[in-house]
Scaffold this active site. Structure first.
Site, short mmCIF file in Angstrom:
data_model
loop_
_atom_site.label_atom_id
_atom_site.label_comp_id
_atom_site.label_asym_id
_atom_site.label_seq_id
_atom_site.Cartn_x
_atom_site.Cartn_y
_atom_site.Cartn_z
CB ALA A 235 -0.93 0.00 1.21
CB CYS B 47 -17.82 -15.48 -13.50
SG CYS B 47 -18.75 -16.93 -12.96
CG HIS C 209 -3.93 -9.00 -1.52
ND1 HIS C 209 -3.43 -8.10 -0.62
CD2 HIS C 209 -3.56 -10.22 -1.06
CE1 HIS C 209 -2.79 -8.74 0.35
NE2 HIS C 209 -2.83 -10.03 0.10
NE ARG D 35 -5.17 -5.76 3.77
CZ ARG D 35 -5.81 -6.92 3.91
NH1 ARG D 35 -5.84 -7.52 5.06
NH2 ARG D 35 -6.40 -7.50 2.88
#
Ligand code: ZN
Length: 245
Positions: free
Chosen positions: A21, A126, A118, A33
């Site tokens: 991040a 889908c 992530h 976070r």
């Protein structure tokens, strides 16, 4: 310190960048976070609840749309651009990221040199057959008709292509990240506090196989003690005027 960083990069034959991040906060994306992060004020939506409840799915799409509206103008910063530039000039380099913001791709790193642990928040997939869906038509149907998406191919549940809380780590990406890490001779972490496992295991693995480990973060991390070079600075500052021939 910066000279040592450059020397190690230039000498490397198999370089890996591992980003978190911290690299994107300088583009204006909050650390979700972190201590003042999004998840401290918004209750996380767990994968299991998303699957089980239509209400939760609606809430999740609403939140995702709000976030998208807020961050649609976000651009890669000096750190993203420097990494893209270094990777272009360093054969066999690879990027493993914990970020979902697509800014590394936007800065010019080719898809086949990026492993996203992530997932990616800029499109949807889908959950059954993994067909890709673009977000714009999903958001349109959601705001105009309150419709949440199902797969046209198989009827499965469609979700943004991120890994949610409680969702298993993606097997293929974990496998690729591991395979790349055991081959590397230099592993550079950028903007991650290295506390989110299993992802944080990769720098440790790199050290175990004898690679050099460099940690660039604006505050201390759990792995500083085993690193060969630790740089506690703003990422933009580290990479400003940084170039390799
Ligand atoms: Zn499907």
């Amino acid at each position: 310190m910066f000279k040592e960083l450059k020397d190690l990069i230039v000498k490397s034959k198999h370089l890996i960048f591992f980003t978190g991040a911290g690299i994107s906060t300088e583009s204006g994306i909050p650390d979700f976070r972190g201590p003042s992060g999004f998840w401290k004020t918004n209750k996380p939506i767990y994968f299991h609840d998303f699957i089980e409840s239509e209400e939760v799915r609606k809430k999740s799409w609403e939140r995702s749309k709000d976030t998208k509206d807020k961050f649609q103008k976000v651009e890669p910063n000096i750190g993203h651009k420097a990494i893209a530039n270094i990777m272009k000039k360093t054969p066999n380099s690879h990027l493993i990221t914990q970020n979902v913001d697509n800014l590394h791709q936007k800065s010019g790193v080719p898809d086949n040199q990026i492993t996203e642990l992530h997932g990616n928040s800029t499109y949807a997939k889908c959950l059954e057959c993994e067909v890709r869906y673009e977000l714009a038509p999903i958001y349109k149907a959601f705001s105009e008709k309150g419709k949440i998406p199902f797969c046209d191919e198989c009827g499965g549940i469609v979700k943004t292509a991120t890994i949610s809380f409680g969702q298993p780590m993606p097997e293929e990406e974990m496998r690729i990240a591991q395979a790349k890490t055991v081959l590397c001779d230099l592993f550079i972490t950028v903007g991650t506090s290295l506390v989110v496992f299993p992802a944080a295991g990769f720098p440790q693995l790199a050290k175990e196989i004898g690679a050099k480990l460099i940690i660039i973060n604006n505050e201390p991390t759990d792995l500083d003690a085993i690193a060969d070079l630790v740089i506690h600075e703003q990422i933009g500052k580290v990479f400003s005027n940084f170039s390799i021939d």
